[in-house]
Write an enzyme that holds these catalytic residues in place. Sequence first.
Site, PDB file in Angstrom:
ATOM      1  N   HIS A   1       0.868  -1.175   0.000  1.00  0.00           N
ATOM      2  CA  HIS A   1       0.000   0.000   0.000  1.00  0.00           C
ATOM      3  C   HIS A   1       0.910   1.231   0.000  1.00  0.00           C
ATOM      4  CE1 HIS A   1      -3.211  -2.721   1.070  1.00  0.00           C
ATOM      5  NE2 HIS A   1      -4.071  -1.741   1.225  1.00  0.00           N
TER       6      HIS A   1
ATOM      7  N   GLU B   1      -1.072   6.446  -0.073  1.00  0.00           N
ATOM      8  CA  GLU B   1      -2.528   6.613  -0.049  1.00  0.00           C
ATOM      9  C   GLU B   1      -2.850   7.880   0.747  1.00  0.00           C
ATOM     10  OE1 GLU B   1      -6.563   4.001   0.873  1.00  0.00           O
ATOM     11  OE2 GLU B   1      -4.615   3.258   1.520  1.00  0.00           O
TER      12      GLU B   1
END
Length: 462
Positions: A245, A248
């Site tokens: 990830h 973000e």
Amino acid sequence: MRYPDIPTAPRIALRRARVPLCLIESVPSTATWEQDAEGAALVDILIDQGRLAALSPSGQPGDPARDGGFVDVDLAGRQVWPMFLDCHAHLDKTQILPRASNPDGSFSGAREGSMADRLRHWSRADIEKRMDFALRCAAHHGVAAIRTHLDSHAEQAETTWEVFQDLREKWRGRITLQAVALAGADIYATPFGERLLDLVGEAGGIVGAFLRLPDGETRMPDDIDESLDQLFERAARRGLDVDLHVDETGNAASRMLERIARSALRTGFPGRIVCGHCCSLALQDARQVQETLELCAAAHVGIITLPTANLYLQDRRTGATPRWRGVTLVREMLAAGLTVAVGGDNVRDPFFPYGDHDMLDTLRQAVRILHLDHPIADAPRLSGPNAARLMGGLDLGSLRPGSAARLILFNARSLNEMMSRPQSDRLVLDRGRISAAPLPDYAELDALIPGRSASAPKENAP
């Protein structure tokens, strides 16, 4: 327009199916494919004993199926696609929304709500019930593979990974399941991190982490390069791939994607690297974007865009309208030669309170949010062949003679018709048989919600 009857027969010839050519693997250059303006063609699809026997332009002379015992079904130009792949999901969080609030719709509110729910409710039975519910939703919509990120905190990892492995076995042959350990990047340098890497290796999983510079901060952490190098080195020693990830956030100073690519090149990481989200790249200047994309291309970094959750969370401010869409630079990444796919991300949890594990719904939204039309011909790649490539080269997501005939039939003749309606009447034709997998009833989950009476109907078999 009513579907023609699809027979239960060992040999079926689907005549005049309209297929986007980007979904046919290795289209023969010698064949006469009469493409329409959307990059699709009329195709005859031969299914023999549940496998794709042949793909050819409709009406081609010398059709070998005419005398081969195939039962003809005229689709009259309806769209036929391979079953979908969801290369980025969160099956451990799915369906917690009724008991896990996000008071302001923000990223921090989502994180706090999810964490509180995990500490209070995530028993083995709870996780298994919700994940199986999600898989039955996905099966109904025609999803053949899912890669899920699993929150892998010290007090949770063992339970969640055990449930995942049990469900992977239960669903084998229907939905291919992969799992990624979601943890802080620095966790892998701790004793628990070593145990987590062992757990991931034993389960055939993927190393993951979340990497972002919080909003308001302008300086990258001094130890980030060391942490990334250690992550790649530890993953390489165990022969594990990496799925992260990344960025973000709406903070343009968050440049983790660049640092990841540099670390991968510096360490010579031999495995696959996938980065999801990458939102902050859209807020950086052209020079920084170009440099980052060149590094990602050199390091063979694949990208997964998650448009639904990013549109929902990014640039959210109380009492204000968002000024940007929150998504990454998909067109620029494709132009730079990167493999880019679209993922479903969160479903009915504090990070995204909507969705139903339907990748067509996700793709339809991606086309609009990311301006993947004009031309639209290659848009279907993002939920098919590109997703399969990022998931390790799965034999799914495209039509290839010799592969399993895992298809979806749509009551739409063009991509515009596909994108204009939800296609809730689609037919999943899995290895020559119409799937009867129904959508599960939300009432099945009532027993998991404190204070709600459990009057759930009997579960439908997947």
